[in-house]
Design a protein around this motif. Structure first.
Motif, PDB file in Angstrom:
ATOM      1  N   TRP A  68      47.779  18.961  44.688  1.00  0.00           N
ATOM      2  CA  TRP A  68      48.777  18.932  45.773  1.00  0.00           C
ATOM      3  C   TRP A  68      48.479  19.934  46.879  1.00  0.00           C
ATOM      4  N   LEU A 102      47.779  19.026  50.418  1.00  0.00           N
ATOM      5  CA  LEU A 102      48.768  18.132  51.014  1.00  0.00           C
ATOM      6  C   LEU A 102      50.048  18.846  51.422  1.00  0.00           C
ATOM      7  N   THR A 120      56.551  18.018  49.016  1.00  0.00           N
ATOM      8  CA  THR A 120      55.400  18.367  48.175  1.00  0.00           C
ATOM      9  C   THR A 120      55.278  19.871  48.021  1.00  0.00           C
ATOM     10  N   TYR A 173      40.321  14.661  51.575  1.00  0.00           N
ATOM     11  CA  TYR A 173      41.669  14.929  52.088  1.00  0.00           C
ATOM     12  C   TYR A 173      41.693  14.875  53.616  1.00  0.00           C
ATOM     13  N   ASN A 197      41.343  11.291  55.134  1.00  0.00           N
ATOM     14  CA  ASN A 197      42.340  10.295  54.719  1.00  0.00           C
ATOM     15  C   ASN A 197      43.742  10.878  54.846  1.00  0.00           C
ATOM     16  N   TRP A 227      46.470   9.545  55.228  1.00  0.00           N
ATOM     17  CA  TRP A 227      47.507   8.772  54.545  1.00  0.00           C
ATOM     18  C   TRP A 227      47.808   9.339  53.162  1.00  0.00           C
ATOM     19  N   LEU A 228      46.922  10.217  52.646  1.00  0.00           N
ATOM     20  CA  LEU A 228      47.191  10.844  51.357  1.00  0.00           C
ATOM     21  C   LEU A 228      48.413  11.761  51.418  1.00  0.00           C
ATOM     22  N   SER A 229      48.785  12.168  52.635  1.00  0.00           N
ATOM     23  CA  SER A 229      49.966  13.018  52.791  1.00  0.00           C
ATOM     24  C   SER A 229      51.260  12.221  52.847  1.00  0.00           C
ATOM     25  N   GLY A 281      50.564   8.124  49.094  1.00  0.00           N
ATOM     26  CA  GLY A 281      49.313   8.832  48.862  1.00  0.00           C
ATOM     27  C   GLY A 281      49.485   9.999  47.906  1.00  0.00           C
ATOM     28  N   GLU A 282      50.608  10.681  48.029  1.00  0.00           N
ATOM     29  CA  GLU A 282      50.860  11.832  47.142  1.00  0.00           C
ATOM     30  C   GLU A 282      51.062  11.383  45.697  1.00  0.00           C
ATOM     31  N   LEU A 324      49.673   8.723  44.428  1.00  0.00           N
ATOM     32  CA  LEU A 324      48.338   8.345  43.977  1.00  0.00           C
ATOM     33  C   LEU A 324      47.533   9.576  43.569  1.00  0.00           C
ATOM     34  N   VAL A 325      47.569  10.619  44.396  1.00  0.00           N
ATOM     35  CA  VAL A 325      46.845  11.858  44.078  1.00  0.00           C
ATOM     36  C   VAL A 325      47.350  12.441  42.767  1.00  0.00           C
TER      37      VAL A 325
END
Length: 388
Positions: A72, A75, A82, A330, A333, A335-337, A341-342, A344-345
């Motif tokens: 995390w 992010l 988060t 990170y 991408n 969209w991971l934030s 996305g979070e 998924l991570v």
């Protein structure tokens, strides 16, 4: 960094077997007291190799939280939620791990076989992974000037250096009358002493010390109290309140407080906050750890066996996270934030560390994390006695 019976009867004190940095408890399960008749019915070889499911479960679940929180970290800047969850997890995940380590170190007395395990199970992995992480950073981050030093723990290896020091000092903490208050005083003093320095990450060693010492002072009946139904029920609103408070504090509080790596002077706050924050964070960590331990299952589950491989998961997951950062995963991408996305991570980190704790991985790394190294030690009198 636990097992207690489902009832309230007194359970026997588990024997400690120091087989890896976060030590194991080779004990029959504590769901019921072990009577003399039951002990006689179980061969001694079986009793010496059995593990306590509760502690293995606790170690694995804490390890998952460690890996997820690390995932995390990149992010946090893009999500207040988060950041709040990160703060809650960081309040107790390493304190819980360290407390378990302290509890499992109670039998340490500096005997020859214990010193051997200290060297092979902690010192050797530290040396190997300190060099490995430094080289990985040098080439992965394209930094040829990255030094390789054994006195300045790099990234995750600080825990091995700290555990080595804590366990060496165990006889001292078992000797003095008020070990936890003394450890807290040392932690508070370290927090206002910027000159402690980075050698062996001593600042962090001293600030996390109270959790290890607290573990040394605990007994099985304490975990019986923790796992009572009332405590489990109270843990739910406690964590709910913790998340709300963390959400409010997320944009206002420096997360470095949870790392315990800096003095108050380095954090840019008045000196008197050192003692206040030491005791406040210790109290919050203990309460959150109790809530966490209250919900750890005491029975054998599908992940119980993974508790024996947490040292592998701990030392290896850092390569995956560092590799993802070096590859720009990170940064490229954004969209991971997003919430999706979070999630998924989180799932990827949990699955990855689970795989790294499996028996095949543990077996593969046994030469590094659990080496015998008989060639390096003299044979003591207990080994020579039978031949004589």
């Amino acid at each position: 960094m636990f097992h207690a019976p489902h009832g309230y009867q007194r359970a026997p004190l588990p024997r400690t077997r120091e087989t890896e940095p976060v030590a194991m408890t080779p004990q029959t399960t504590m769901s019921a007291p072990v009577t003399a008749d039951r002990k006689a019915a179980v061969p001694s070889s079986d009793r010496s190799t059995r593990r306590d499911a509760y502690f293995d479960n606790a170690k694995f679940l804490a390890m998952v939280l460690v890996a997820v929180a690390h995932a995390w970290e990149p992010l946090m800047d893009g999500s207040r939620a988060t950041r709040a969850l990160y703060m809650v997890v960081y309040t107790f995940h390493m304190p819980a791990f360290i407390l378990i380590s302290g509890y499992m170190s109670r039998s340490y007395a500096g005997k020859p076989h214990q010193l051997k395990r200290l060297l092979t199970g902690i010192a050797v992995p530290y040396l190997v992974f300190e060099v490995a992480y430094s080289l990985f950073d040098r080439y992965g981050n394209d930094d040829p000037d990255q030094p390789i030093t054994l006195l300045d723990p790099y990234y995750l290896t600080w825990f091995l250096a700290a555990l080595f020091i804590w366990r060496l000092t165990t006889p001292l903490w078992k000797l003095i009358r008020w070990p936890v208050p003394v450890a807290l005083a040392l932690a508070a003093f370290a927090s206002v002493t910027p000159g402690v320095g980075a050698d062996l990450n001593l600042q962090r060693v001293l600030q996390f010390l109270p959790f290890f010492v607290l573990g040394l002072c605990l007994k099985p009946e304490h975990f019986q109290l923790v796992r009572r139904r009332e405590v489990r029920l109270l843990a739910v609103p406690m964590f709910a309140v913790a998340v709300l408070v963390a959400y409010w504090a997320a944009p206002r509080m420096n997360v470095k407080w949870f790392y315990h790596t800096d003095s108050v002077q380095e954090l840019g706050v008045p000196w008197w906050t050192g003692g206040v924050m030491t005791f406040a964070l210790f109290g919050c960590a203990v309460v959150a750890t109790v809530g966490f331990l209250a919900w750890v299952p005491g029975r054998r589950t599908w992940f119980t066996v993974l508790g024996a491989g947490t040292i592998c998961g701990y030392l290896l997951h850092g390569f995956l996270l560092r590799g993802a950062e070096y590859a720009g995963l990170y940064a490229e991408n954004p969209w991971l934030s997003t919430p999706g996305g979070e999630i998924l991570v989180t799932l990827v980190a949990a699955v990855a560390v689970t795989l790294l704790c499996t028996p095949p991985v543990r077996k593969l790394l046994k030469g590094v994390t659990e080496p015998e190294m008989k060639w390096a030690f003299k044979r003591d009198a207990s080994e020579l006695g039978p031949r004589r």
